[in-house]
Write an enzyme that holds these catalytic residues in place. Structure first.
Site, short mmCIF file in Angstrom:
data_model
loop_
_atom_site.label_atom_id
_atom_site.label_comp_id
_atom_site.label_asym_id
_atom_site.label_seq_id
_atom_site.Cartn_x
_atom_site.Cartn_y
_atom_site.Cartn_z
N ASP A 56 -6.26 2.21 -3.45
CA ASP A 56 -7.70 2.38 -2.85
C ASP A 56 -7.97 3.54 -1.98
OD1 ASP A 56 -5.70 1.94 -0.98
OD2 ASP A 56 -6.34 0.02 -0.21
N SER B 279 0.76 -1.14 0.23
CA SER B 279 -0.18 0.00 -0.20
C SER B 279 0.97 1.24 0.16
CB SER B 279 -0.96 -0.02 1.19
OG SER B 279 -1.67 1.18 1.20
N ASP C 14 -1.31 1.64 -3.97
CA ASP C 14 -1.96 0.57 -4.39
C ASP C 14 -3.42 0.97 -4.94
OD1 ASP C 14 -2.81 0.85 -1.97
OD2 ASP C 14 -3.40 -1.19 -1.73
N ASP D 137 -3.00 6.47 -3.37
CA ASP D 137 -1.73 6.09 -2.76
C ASP D 137 -1.18 4.94 -3.80
OD1 ASP D 137 -3.62 4.14 -2.69
OD2 ASP D 137 -3.24 3.66 -0.49
#
Length: 453
Positions: free
Chosen positions: A246, A100, A244, A242
């Site tokens: 999400d 992430s 990744d 961000d």
């Protein structure tokens, strides 16, 4: 309920420094445990743009194949794209390889259940137990097979577009600035904007696992380029994702960066207008205005511990329409009960298309709110003492997740250990900016002095 603390799962999946605590051997054995928990295939695998991701993907797929589980690789996709594809294409589970917003040297694994939502805290403990006992599935008569899944992105974007008034949005020819943060939304958000007839300007567009542009986490401090580009092109809205894809942080038409709380409020207001009597789920550390807003639309708010898993897994059984975190994680239940940066952008464009006024005006008409957060380095072993000393000083506090010290509804401070790094986070809300500054500096000082004892 969660008295047992997970050993490997943090606030959001399993993460570690690649080749140090997050080794290929660990990945292999943990994948066997996750595969055993899923019980059968096919499992969908996706990954973010980190340099170690493709190698980890090979280990994950071969580990699954070794216990007779078939898997399909979607390749480089945002986390919410993988999750939506698992649900809509009928997979028995998904594995997203990502850390992430952590720094480049990290990587991780985020399992998602067949309903397209991150697995629950209880299921994380089941997987850890399988891992620690090493009682994974024995190889069946035949090895599993690995194939590719080519339709994940297309399925994801079609799904998102079905929830908004795409004809109306297209007719507006919005100017949108996307700060892709060298992350995974680069494979989907620009296509999405093109499908909706937006004129798009890109910042940090190239996928790069070292995140050279502004780092992998969008924060008000590192989004000056986004703000500048919005003003330069006189854009209607800017958005930063961000690593990744999400989470999303917005920038209004004046170039002002919005807190996650503010954008969540304006989107929630837009959605509840059309869907009164709904349910909203958010964490303990979100601002108090969400209750005020929900009440106007005969809607209810449920509060959870901090973490997207807590919010998502509360949304599923309660059939909540909206979920959000103050960090820019926003969930729209009709699409999927997970944080989704591109779905959130779609909702924002839908709001702009129907409201007829610039975003800054919509933000200014919200009830005023003053929130902030900061972090302090803190070795994990000092956390119990920190919380217990604060609890002694403020006996009426909520200690269900760290400690939340409420002076009254509008003025509070929350201190909790991060589930992903050796720090404590300090969140605060107050009735004025002046009071917020005072409150925050008082508690940052207090927490620092306890830690340094």
């Amino acid at each position: 309920m969660h008295s047992i603390v997970a050993k490997f799962f943090g606030t959001n999946g399993i993460r570690g420094v690649f080749d140090e605590d997050f080794t290929l051997e660990f990945v292999h054995d943990m994948t066997l445990a996750i595969g055993t928990y899923f019980g059968k295939g096919p499992v969908l695998i996706g990954y973010d743009g980190r340099e170690s991701s493709p190698i980890i993907c090979k280990v994950v797929s071969s580990a699954l194949n070794s216990i007779g589980i078939d898997c399909n690789v979607a390749g480089l996709v945002p986390t919410p794209c993988l999750e939506y594809a698992v649900k809509s294409l009928g997979y028995s589970g998904g594995l997203m390889i990502t850390a992430s917003h952590n720094p480049p040297q990290y990587n991780g694994i985020k399992p998602c259940a067949k309903d397209g939502v991150e697995i629950s805290r209880e299921d994380e403990l089941i997987i850890e137990d399988i891992y620690l006992q090493k009682n994974w599935l024995k190889k069946s008569d035949s090895w599993g097979i690995t194939r590719t899944e080519n339709t994940a992105i297309e399925t994801y974007l079609k799904g998102i577009i079905s929830h908004v008034d795409s004809t109306l949005i297209e007719s507006k020819h919005f100017k949108v600035v996307l700060d892709l943060g060298n992350g995974a939304q680069a494979v989907s958000a620009p296509n999405f904007c093109e499908l909706l007839g937006c004129e798009t300007f890109l910042v940090n567009p190239n996928i790069d696992g070292t995140f050279p542009g502004r780092g992998s986490e969008p924060t008000p401090q590192n989004l000056s380029e986004l703000s500048k580009t919005v003003k330069e092109h006189n854009a209607d809205v800017g958005i930063a994702f961000d690593g990744d894809g999400d989470r999303s942080i917005f920038c209004d038409n004046n170039g002002d960066i919005l807190t996650g709380d503010k954008s969540a409020l304006v989107l929630t207001q837009h959605i509840l207008k059309k869907n009164p009597n709904s349910l909203v789920v958010t964490c303990l550390n979100s601002g108090s205005n969400i209750e005020v807003l929900a009440k106007q639309f005969e809607s209810k708010v449920i509060r959870t511990k901090v973490g997207s898993v807590e919010v998502s897994r509360k949304m599923v059984p309660t059939n909540a329409l909206i979920g959000f975190e103050e960090n820019g994680g926003y969930m729209y239940g009709k699409h999927n009960q997970v944080r989704d940066g591109c779905m959130t952008l779609a909702l924002m464009l839908d709001l702009l298309a129907t409201s007829e006024k610039p975003l800054a005006n919509s933000i200014n008409s919200l009830p005023p709110s003053f929130t902030t957060k900061d972090k302090i380095s803190c070795p994990p072993e000092k956390i119990p003492k920190l919380i217990s000393l604060l609890k002694e000083e403020y006996p009426n506090s909520d200690t269900s997740d760290g400690i939340k010290i409420s002076i009254d509804l509008k003025n509070w401070v929350m201190i909790r250990p991060s589930g992903t790094e050796p720090i404590v986070r300090v969140y605060a809300e107050a009735e004025s900016q002046e009071k917020l500054d005072t409150l925050m500096s008082e508690y940052l000082e207090k927490v620092s002095s306890i830690i340094s004892r």
